[in-house]
Design an enzyme around this catalytic site. Sequence first.
Site, short mmCIF file in Angstrom:
data_model
loop_
_atom_site.label_atom_id
_atom_site.label_comp_id
_atom_site.label_asym_id
_atom_site.label_seq_id
_atom_site.Cartn_x
_atom_site.Cartn_y
_atom_site.Cartn_z
N ALA A 126 43.05 52.57 43.90
CA ALA A 126 44.48 52.43 44.87
C ALA A 126 44.11 52.00 46.14
O ALA A 126 43.49 52.65 47.19
CB ALA A 126 45.20 53.67 44.87
N ILE A 159 49.73 50.32 41.54
CA ILE A 159 48.50 50.62 40.88
C ILE A 159 48.58 50.62 39.56
O ILE A 159 49.34 51.36 38.80
CB ILE A 159 48.23 52.35 41.61
CG1 ILE A 159 48.29 52.36 43.18
CG2 ILE A 159 46.74 52.60 41.11
CD1 ILE A 159 47.52 51.10 43.63
N GLU A 246 36.01 41.80 39.87
CA GLU A 246 37.51 41.88 39.51
C GLU A 246 38.12 40.62 39.29
O GLU A 246 38.75 40.40 38.27
CB GLU A 246 38.46 42.61 40.55
CG GLU A 246 39.80 42.72 40.35
CD GLU A 246 40.57 43.12 41.44
OE1 GLU A 246 40.18 43.57 42.47
OE2 GLU A 246 41.72 43.05 41.20
N THR A 369 46.14 36.73 45.91
CA THR A 369 47.19 35.74 45.52
C THR A 369 46.42 34.48 45.65
O THR A 369 45.47 34.21 46.15
CB THR A 369 48.33 35.57 46.54
OG1 THR A 369 48.11 35.36 47.58
CG2 THR A 369 49.13 36.99 46.47
#
Length: 383
Positions: A126, A159, A246, A369
């Site tokens: 988170a 989340i 990630e 993004t």
Amino acid sequence: MDFRISEEHLAVVDSIEKFARKEMLPLAQVLDEKGEFSMPLWRKMGELGYTGLLAGEKYGGSNLGALGTTMALEAAGRAGADQGTLLSWAAHMVISMLNIEHWGNDEQKQKYLPKMASGEWIGAMALTEPNAGSDASSVTTSARLQGNKYILNGTKMFITNGPICDVVVVIARSEAGSKGASGTTAFIVDKTMPGWHSSKKLDKMGLRASPTGELVFDNCEVPVENVLGEVGMGMKGVAFSGVNWERTILAGHFLGGMEFNINECIKYAKGRVQFGRPIASFQTMQHKIVDMAADIEALKLLLYRQAWMIDNNMPCIKETALTKSIMGAMMLRNADEAIQIFGGYGLCKEYPVERFYRDWKLATIGGGTAEVNRDIAARFLFK
Ligand SMILES: Cc1cc2nc3c(=O)[nH]c(=O)nc-3n(C[C@H](O)[C@H](O)[C@H](O)COP(=O)(O)OP(=O)(O)OC[C@H]3O[C@@H](n4cnc5c(N)ncnc54)[C@H](O)[C@@H]3O)c2cc1C
């Protein structure tokens, strides 16, 4: 660069592909429709050791590394597993468990990793807040030291696994009045600690089997021994260190989905007859499939190279930012062309291709993004 993985790891990847074809593919449509995460499926994955691919062997994981795990998720995607389940699986391993593996002390690893590797506990991370998205360093969730506990207050947004997680790595502001990445700390918060809950599950257009939610911390009591890494290094240490992982591994299942999609298109184009011929015999249809294949090959090489760099401890922020800046467009092109090849049937839920169109918009948004990644890449190009 060498993209070969060990025979042992290859066997894991192969077994995941077979499992995904047999157990995950048949559930894909219904999980999407219901917007449901399948706990029985998760338990099976845990029993087979698939939920701990990135954890060390001494914690019950298979230590597959970045390249092996990227390939494993790709294999599951290629087999047609639902992309939402795959996102939740990847998030559990990459942005939650791996942070504990990388930053946890021995006690923390002993306490959390075996439970997470076996899938008994589901992990989340988170960072994002309602008012701290792309500008993630502006988090305001506070962590106030009181005796031998930190008291967390604030709300986290978007989340992955939030509504189902047992343990969550939380980034909070531990130095009151600090700004930006400084003064933030990472905490391991688990379900035994009072004062936090998932307030709402978000109803998304895609990746619907991946539960995304808002987490509320209301005087949540976290023992000091649950500080992850160093105090003050939540963003600069824990959060930033995971970015390359990630942006590489989480894309593995997207790549696999693109491979599944092109195979569906080839099959369909060979079988669909118009003007007395299979549509696969029309050059325009062939060219669409060639363009899809070119994107797949390009993305595969980009992701494998990044994973290889990670496994070889090489910095690759520029590479991951460049890939992330174009990856979403490649995926959306794949989804768009697949629907075009299927014609009107492509819009219908009885075929899988429409799902990807909804699922893959996330790739231009989540984990940084496309615009923000262009900014990061530009910093390297103009320095
Ligand atoms: C399905 C899903 C799962 C997620 N999972 C997690 C998770 O597990 N944990 C977690 O912490 N977060 C998670 N996120 C959050 C995700 O990382 C954020 O959504 C993302 O960082 C973007 O933030 P935002 O949505 O608030 O958009 P905003 O930051 O508000 O951006 C809105 C628009 O403004 C543009 N913009 C913003 N700043 C700039 C700039 N400087 N220059 C140019 N354009 C700019 C953006 O590119 C975008 O187009 C998830 C999000 C989704 C949708």
